[in-house]
Design a protein around this motif. Structure first.
Motif, PDB file in Angstrom:
ATOM      1  N   GLY A 175     -58.147  -3.575 -20.796  1.00 32.75           N
ATOM      2  CA  GLY A 175     -58.194  -4.649 -19.815  1.00 32.75           C
ATOM      3  C   GLY A 175     -56.965  -5.522 -19.756  1.00 32.75           C
ATOM      4  N   TYR A 176     -56.048  -5.372 -20.684  1.00 34.96           N
ATOM      5  CA  TYR A 176     -54.856  -6.225 -20.657  1.00 34.96           C
ATOM      6  C   TYR A 176     -53.785  -5.622 -19.760  1.00 34.96           C
ATOM      7  CZ  TYR A 176     -52.942  -2.847 -24.037  1.00 34.96           C
ATOM      8  OH  TYR A 176     -52.513  -1.709 -24.641  1.00 34.96           O
ATOM      9  N   LYS A 177     -52.898  -6.475 -19.274  1.00 30.79           N
ATOM     10  CA  LYS A 177     -51.778  -6.028 -18.471  1.00 30.79           C
ATOM     11  C   LYS A 177     -50.601  -5.691 -19.375  1.00 30.79           C
ATOM     12  CE  LYS A 177     -52.901  -8.713 -14.325  1.00 30.79           C
ATOM     13  NZ  LYS A 177     -52.404  -9.745 -13.357  1.00 30.79           N
ATOM     14  N   GLU A 178     -49.859  -4.651 -19.025  1.00 26.28           N
ATOM     15  CA  GLU A 178     -48.683  -4.281 -19.808  1.00 26.28           C
ATOM     16  C   GLU A 178     -47.593  -5.334 -19.649  1.00 26.28           C
ATOM     17  OE1 GLU A 178     -47.325  -0.239 -19.397  1.00 26.28           O
ATOM     18  OE2 GLU A 178     -49.252   0.409 -18.581  1.00 26.28           O
ATOM     19  N   GLY A 179     -46.755  -5.464 -20.696  1.00 26.33           N
ATOM     20  CA  GLY A 179     -45.637  -6.380 -20.583  1.00 26.33           C
ATOM     21  C   GLY A 179     -45.257  -7.038 -21.894  1.00 26.33           C
ATOM     22  N   SER A 180     -44.200  -7.847 -21.839  1.00 29.68           N
ATOM     23  CA  SER A 180     -43.662  -8.482 -23.044  1.00 29.68           C
ATOM     24  C   SER A 180     -44.331  -9.807 -23.365  1.00 29.68           C
ATOM     25  CB  SER A 180     -42.152  -8.706 -22.870  1.00 29.68           C
ATOM     26  OG  SER A 180     -41.907  -9.521 -21.732  1.00 29.68           O
ATOM     27  N   GLN A 181     -45.262 -10.256 -22.510  1.00 29.43           N
ATOM     28  CA  GLN A 181     -45.949 -11.522 -22.778  1.00 29.43           C
ATOM     29  C   GLN A 181     -46.859 -11.454 -23.993  1.00 29.43           C
ATOM     30  OE1 GLN A 181     -46.493  -9.496 -20.274  1.00 29.43           O
ATOM     31  NE2 GLN A 181     -48.659  -9.324 -19.713  1.00 29.43           N
ATOM     32  N   HIS A 182     -47.063 -10.265 -24.534  1.00 31.87           N
ATOM     33  CA  HIS A 182     -47.999 -10.089 -25.644  1.00 31.87           C
ATOM     34  C   HIS A 182     -47.327 -10.087 -27.016  1.00 31.87           C
ATOM     35  CE1 HIS A 182     -50.967  -9.198 -22.639  1.00 31.87           C
ATOM     36  NE2 HIS A 182     -50.367  -8.096 -22.246  1.00 31.87           N
ATOM     37  N   VAL A 183     -46.025 -10.351 -27.078  1.00 34.47           N
ATOM     38  CA  VAL A 183     -45.296 -10.195 -28.339  1.00 34.47           C
ATOM     39  C   VAL A 183     -45.946 -10.968 -29.482  1.00 34.47           C
ATOM     40  CG1 VAL A 183     -43.136 -10.699 -29.547  1.00 34.47           C
ATOM     41  CG2 VAL A 183     -43.071  -9.634 -27.295  1.00 34.47           C
ATOM     42  N   ALA A 184     -46.198 -12.248 -29.280  1.00 25.28           N
ATOM     43  CA  ALA A 184     -46.750 -13.074 -30.368  1.00 25.28           C
ATOM     44  C   ALA A 184     -48.136 -12.596 -30.778  1.00 25.28           C
ATOM     45  CB  ALA A 184     -46.804 -14.539 -29.941  1.00 25.28           C
ATOM     46  N   LEU A 185     -48.971 -12.240 -29.805  1.00 22.38           N
ATOM     47  CA  LEU A 185     -50.329 -11.781 -30.116  1.00 22.38           C
ATOM     48  C   LEU A 185     -50.312 -10.440 -30.842  1.00 22.38           C
ATOM     49  CD1 LEU A 185     -52.865 -12.599 -27.239  1.00 22.38           C
ATOM     50  CD2 LEU A 185     -53.138 -12.983 -29.682  1.00 22.38           C
ATOM     51  N   VAL A 186     -49.395  -9.561 -30.464  1.00 24.52           N
ATOM     52  CA  VAL A 186     -49.294  -8.265 -31.160  1.00 24.52           C
ATOM     53  C   VAL A 186     -48.821  -8.476 -32.596  1.00 24.52           C
ATOM     54  CG1 VAL A 186     -48.088  -6.047 -31.222  1.00 24.52           C
ATOM     55  CG2 VAL A 186     -48.928  -6.945 -29.044  1.00 24.52           C
ATOM     56  N   LEU A 187     -47.828  -9.339 -32.774  1.00 23.67           N
ATOM     57  CA  LEU A 187     -47.362  -9.656 -34.130  1.00 23.67           C
ATOM     58  C   LEU A 187     -48.495 -10.213 -34.983  1.00 23.67           C
ATOM     59  CD1 LEU A 187     -43.855 -11.254 -33.471  1.00 23.67           C
ATOM     60  CD2 LEU A 187     -44.308  -9.428 -35.125  1.00 23.67           C
ATOM     61  N   ASN A 195     -31.173  -5.291 -22.114  1.00 22.85           N
ATOM     62  CA  ASN A 195     -31.399  -6.399 -23.051  1.00 22.85           C
ATOM     63  C   ASN A 195     -32.791  -7.006 -22.885  1.00 22.85           C
ATOM     64  OD1 ASN A 195     -30.173  -7.813 -25.201  1.00 22.85           O
ATOM     65  ND2 ASN A 195     -29.929  -9.615 -23.894  1.00 22.85           N
ATOM     66  N   ALA A 196     -33.739  -6.164 -22.513  1.00 23.33           N
ATOM     67  CA  ALA A 196     -35.093  -6.632 -22.225  1.00 23.33           C
ATOM     68  C   ALA A 196     -35.892  -6.845 -23.508  1.00 23.33           C
ATOM     69  CB  ALA A 196     -35.807  -5.613 -21.340  1.00 23.33           C
ATOM     70  N   SER A 197     -36.925  -7.702 -23.418  1.00 19.62           N
ATOM     71  CA  SER A 197     -37.829  -7.917 -24.548  1.00 19.62           C
ATOM     72  C   SER A 197     -38.749  -6.715 -24.692  1.00 19.62           C
ATOM     73  CB  SER A 197     -38.662  -9.184 -24.327  1.00 19.62           C
ATOM     74  OG  SER A 197     -37.832 -10.318 -24.228  1.00 19.62           O
ATOM     75  N   LEU A 198     -39.185  -6.474 -25.914  1.00 20.02           N
ATOM     76  CA  LEU A 198     -40.116  -5.384 -26.158  1.00 20.02           C
ATOM     77  C   LEU A 198     -41.459  -5.703 -25.507  1.00 20.02           C
ATOM     78  CD1 LEU A 198     -39.347  -4.681 -29.926  1.00 20.02           C
ATOM     79  CD2 LEU A 198     -38.733  -3.238 -27.985  1.00 20.02           C
ATOM     80  N   GLY A 199     -42.029  -4.708 -24.828  1.00 16.88           N
ATOM     81  CA  GLY A 199     -43.289  -4.922 -24.130  1.00 16.88           C
ATOM     82  C   GLY A 199     -44.371  -3.982 -24.614  1.00 16.88           C
ATOM     83  N   VAL A 247     -44.153 -18.104 -31.637  1.00 17.42           N
ATOM     84  CA  VAL A 247     -43.611 -17.701 -32.933  1.00 17.42           C
ATOM     85  C   VAL A 247     -42.462 -18.610 -33.333  1.00 17.42           C
ATOM     86  CG1 VAL A 247     -42.504 -15.831 -34.231  1.00 17.42           C
ATOM     87  CG2 VAL A 247     -44.294 -15.301 -32.564  1.00 17.42           C
ATOM     88  N   ASP A 248     -42.460 -19.048 -34.600  1.00 15.65           N
ATOM     89  CA  ASP A 248     -41.376 -19.832 -35.200  1.00 15.65           C
ATOM     90  C   ASP A 248     -41.113 -21.117 -34.411  1.00 15.65           C
ATOM     91  OD1 ASP A 248     -39.511 -20.233 -37.229  1.00 15.65           O
ATOM     92  OD2 ASP A 248     -37.879 -19.454 -36.001  1.00 15.65           O
ATOM     93  N   VAL A 249     -42.088 -21.991 -34.429  1.00 16.10           N
ATOM     94  CA  VAL A 249     -41.990 -23.260 -33.708  1.00 16.10           C
ATOM     95  C   VAL A 249     -41.728 -24.387 -34.707  1.00 16.10           C
ATOM     96  CG1 VAL A 249     -43.218 -24.916 -32.260  1.00 16.10           C
ATOM     97  CG2 VAL A 249     -43.528 -22.453 -31.885  1.00 16.10           C
ATOM     98  N   GLU A 251     -41.399 -14.604 -25.986  1.00 16.63           N
ATOM     99  CA  GLU A 251     -41.238 -13.165 -25.782  1.00 16.63           C
ATOM    100  C   GLU A 251     -40.040 -12.608 -26.547  1.00 16.63           C
ATOM    101  OE1 GLU A 251     -41.110 -12.256 -21.642  1.00 16.63           O
ATOM    102  OE2 GLU A 251     -43.012 -13.241 -21.185  1.00 16.63           O
ATOM    103  N   ALA A 252     -39.156 -13.487 -27.000  1.00 17.61           N
ATOM    104  CA  ALA A 252     -37.958 -13.057 -27.732  1.00 17.61           C
ATOM    105  C   ALA A 252     -38.177 -13.069 -29.238  1.00 17.61           C
ATOM    106  CB  ALA A 252     -36.780 -13.957 -27.371  1.00 17.61           C
ATOM    107  N   ALA A 253     -39.443 -13.059 -29.686  1.00 14.90           N
ATOM    108  CA  ALA A 253     -39.727 -13.074 -31.118  1.00 14.90           C
ATOM    109  C   ALA A 253     -39.230 -11.817 -31.809  1.00 14.90           C
ATOM    110  CB  ALA A 253     -41.227 -13.239 -31.356  1.00 14.90           C
TER     111      ALA A 253
END
Length: 732
Positions: free
Chosen positions: A574-586, A559-563, A349-351, A549-551
């Motif tokens: 089938g996906y694993k929980e966590g904050s690595q999905h921020v960009a894909l969820v957005l 101060n954790a990223s949203l997961g 996000v925002d590159v 992940e800080a998108a």
């Protein structure tokens, strides 16, 4: 109701109360009441001026001799004086008389004879007329005005709103009469709408009283821009045109061009400051803070609202609320992309790219090219679509597209297909055009594109050098609107002989709301230093480094990223929980919302647009339905401000008030993990509720805050939401 139009006027350091007596019969009691009202003010005026027009001499004598008026004068005592000012038949000279003498008598009788002073008095009256009512009308939430001129604007000036009282109409007509001066050969008064016809008829009556000839001008409405071309140009000096309002004064300019009249033969009642020629208008408004027009309109995410009819009315239907659901808002594009890449850092996000452009969503093309599902699609396209006459490959100049080109070349070699012209990038192919066979085919490749400017440039440059078949194969297009992909396909594939082909593996259209949100956030960061600790890492990154992940803004818990948790409605299992999905969820939420806005086949009840004049919002229940902070924050970022505007009704605003109170009170728990995102949405006015509800949310939340850094930032954002100076010190 008193039929006198009264207003305050300051001149030479003195303050006067001006009472305008309209032409014709006016009961003396009305004048007396107006004088009594002036006498009841805390600060007496230095003088009271009874303004009238020539020809009312007997009427004025009757009023001044009336017992009611004499009683009013006794009430004034020696505190102030009363004077009459009569506009002469030439509309320039003013005859003044002293009714009750005061030390200012010489000042009054001398000053009012000056033309500039008389104009200043009328300016004060006009100021009161146009500021006493709501004349500048904002478009309903979610819409912008399509004006009769064809231009677009966020606000519309409705000048006829001030013409609800006859004494105001008469004063405005007198102001026009003084402005236009003596016109012995005036035969027609043109108006752009019958909504201001009362002013034209009052002006005609004043002309009849002041002129010795028997010419009575016609009143003709030319019905704004639509009717301008249908009128016959009048003879010079025989017409006067009154235009109700124009934000750009374009109608006045078109009138001058059409009729070839002088600039003083036309007047616009109201416009905005900054319009070319605004000094000639009767009144100019300051432009609203949220004013937008022309090119800025598309970025608002609003729909056009036509102004129709003689009085420029708009129809509006009740609020439409949309709840997102898997049954009614399925989108295979996002589902497939998520399943293919949710375990990989595919989206960012925002590159900021090396060429200076910013990508709201940036897809890693090398991962796409390695994807087995994409490779199967690519092989199928090569087997079935590549022309037998192919001579070479042009690829977009990036590493992923180069890898893609090599795969295509190697695959074609399996079928003994040679590429005599070779393989060249979009930056180097022009050097080899001399050896290009104009009749043989070309394969043009790109792993990931945005709007496709590079491909359009290649197509343009080849037009004069190559007439053979061209096959465009693209992996993924990431764009704001699906129409951009349709436009690109149309431009690249449409040829006279129909030999060009355009094939795209997937298109991710996410809307432009996230881009707008990031821009507003950055503007907040630049203008409010107190927010620097919160935003600094987000807006001081190097080239090719995205937010990752800080998108989205962090939680209060460490101060954790949203997961993302289990069971996201729009993704398969089938996906694993966590904050690595921020960009894909957005991107998923953005694509679903954009699909709901633009899909013409979707059931009207579930689409985010309306073919009628109707404000469409995201049902506030969506925030209860999707109670993961990452999804709530994505909705706030990817919905347009009009879709989050809950200020139109008490019910929706009240619901959001209670919901926000729960979010902010639970900010240290999973239920309130998106608290900063909600506060930011309020601060940058993406999320709107009614002012009373906003005040309740801000004041009650402030009482709960502590001295933690998270709460300090939350307080600053809430203060900005209610337009208070930033503060980082919670009130305990």
């Amino acid at each position: 109701m008193n039929s006198m139009f009264t207003f305050s006027w300051s001149c030479g350091g003195y303050t006067f109360q001006v009472l305008f007596k309209a032409p014709g019969s006016t009961p003396a009691i009305y004048v007396a009441e107006a004088i009594k009202d002036a006498a009841q003010e805390v600060l007496y005026p230095d003088g009271i001026i009874l303004l009238n027009v020539d020809g009312d001499d007997s009427e004025m004598q009757s009023i001044l001799g009336d017992d009611a008026l004499q009683g009013a004068l006794k009430r004034l005592g020696t505190k102030t004086g009363l004077y009459t000012a009569t506009i002469g038949p030439d509309q320039k000279n003013v005859e003044t008389k002293v009714v009750e003498s005061m030390p200012l008598a010489d000042f009054i009788t001398g000053k009012l004879r000056e033309t500039d002073v008389l104009a200043d008095m009328f300016k004060a009256g006009i100021q009161q007329i146009f500021t006493s009512k709501k004349i500048v009308i904002p478009a309903p939430p979610g819409y912008h005005f399509q004006k009769p001129s064809g231009d677009s604007a966020s606000h519309f000036i409705r000048a006829e709103e001030v013409l609800s009282h006859s004494q105001v109409v008469d004063f405005l007509a007198l102001a026009l009469l003084v402005r236009m001066g003596k016109r012995e050969n005036l035969k027609t008064i043109y108006i752009d709408t019958m909504g201001i016809s009362s002013v034209a008829y009052a002006l005609r009556e004043l002309l009849r009283r002041s002129q010795s000839n028997n010419i009575i001008p016609r009143i003709v409405s030319f019905h704004s821009h639509d009717g301008l071309d249908k009128i016959d140009s009048p003879m010079p000096g025989t017409a006067y045109c009154i235009i109700s309002a124009s934000s750009s004064l374009s109608l006045e300019q078109k009138w001058i061009e059409k009729t070839r009249c002088k600039s003083d033969d036309v007047v616009t009642l109201a416009t905005f400051k900054g319009a070319v020629g605004d000094e000639n208008a009767i009144f100019t408004f300051e432009r609203p803070d949220n004013w937008a027009e022309h090119g800025a309109i598309p970025t608002l995410g609003t729909r056009g609202l036509r102004t129709l009819g003689e009085r420029f009315q708009q129809e509006q239907m009740p609020l439409k609320k949309v709840t997102l659901s898997r049954d009614h808002h399925p989108l295979s594009t996002t589902k497939d992309l998520a399943q293919q890449f949710w375990s990989l850092p595919f989206l960012n996000v925002d590159v900021a790219t090396p060429n200076g452009r910013r990508r709201t969503f940036y897809a890693e093309g090398t991962l796409l090219v390695k994807n087995r599902t994409f490779q199967k699609w690519l092989e199928k396209e090569l087997r079935s679509k590549v022309p037998a006459s192919i001579q070479g490959i042009i690829y977009q100049n990036d590493s992923a597209s180069l890898t893609l080109a090599r795969k295509c070349r190697n695959y074609l070699k399996k079928f003994k297909v040679e590429l005599p012209w070779g393989m060249h990038s979009s930056d180097t192919y022009e050097r080899h055009l001399d050896t290009l066979d104009s009749k043989r085919g070309l394969l043009i490749l790109a792993a990931v594109i945005g709007q496709g400017h590079t491909l359009l440039g290649i197509s343009r440059d080849l037009r004069a050098r190559h007439e053979g078949s061209k096959l465009y194969l693209i992996g993924l297009q990431v764009c704001a609107e699906k129409s951009e992909s349709k436009f690109l396909r149309s431009n690249l594939s449409n040829t006279k002989d129909g030999t060009n082909g355009f094939n795209l593996w997937n298109c991710l259209a996410t809307g432009s709301a996230m881009h707008q949100s990031l821009k507003r956030e950055e503007s907040l960061y630049r203008t409010h230093p107190a927010l620097k600790p919160l935003f600094d890492y987000r807006h001081s990154r190097q080239v090719n480094v995205g937010l990752g992940e800080a998108a989205l803004l962090p939680t209060a818990i460490g101060n954790a990223s949203l997961g993302l948790r289990k069971d996201f409605l729009f993704w398969p299992e089938g996906y694993k929980e966590g904050s690595q999905h921020v960009a894909l969820v957005l991107a998923t939420i953005g694509a679903i919302l954009e699909h709901a806005r633009t899909d013409k086949k979707m059931d009207e009840r579930y689409c985010m647009h309306s073919d009628t004049v109707q404000h469409v919002i995201l049902d506030p229940q969506n925030f209860n339905r999707f109670n993961d902070g990452i999804i709530q924050a994505s909705l706030l970022r990817q919905a347009y401000p009009s879709e989050l505007n809950y200020s139109a009704t008490h019910e929706e605003s009240g619901f959001m008030r209670e919901f926000l109170l729960k979010i902010f009170s639970a900010r240290n728990k999973p239920q309130g993990e998106a608290a900063l995102e909600f506060a930011l949405a309020l601060a940058i006015h993406r999320l709107k509720i009614q002012k009373t509800d906003l005040e309740i949310v801000c004041s009650r939340t402030t009482e709960l805050l502590t001295a933690s850094d998270f709460d300090k930032h939350l307080l600053i954002l809430l203060n900005l939401a209610r337009n208070q100076p930033p503060s980082n010190s919670p009130a305990f």
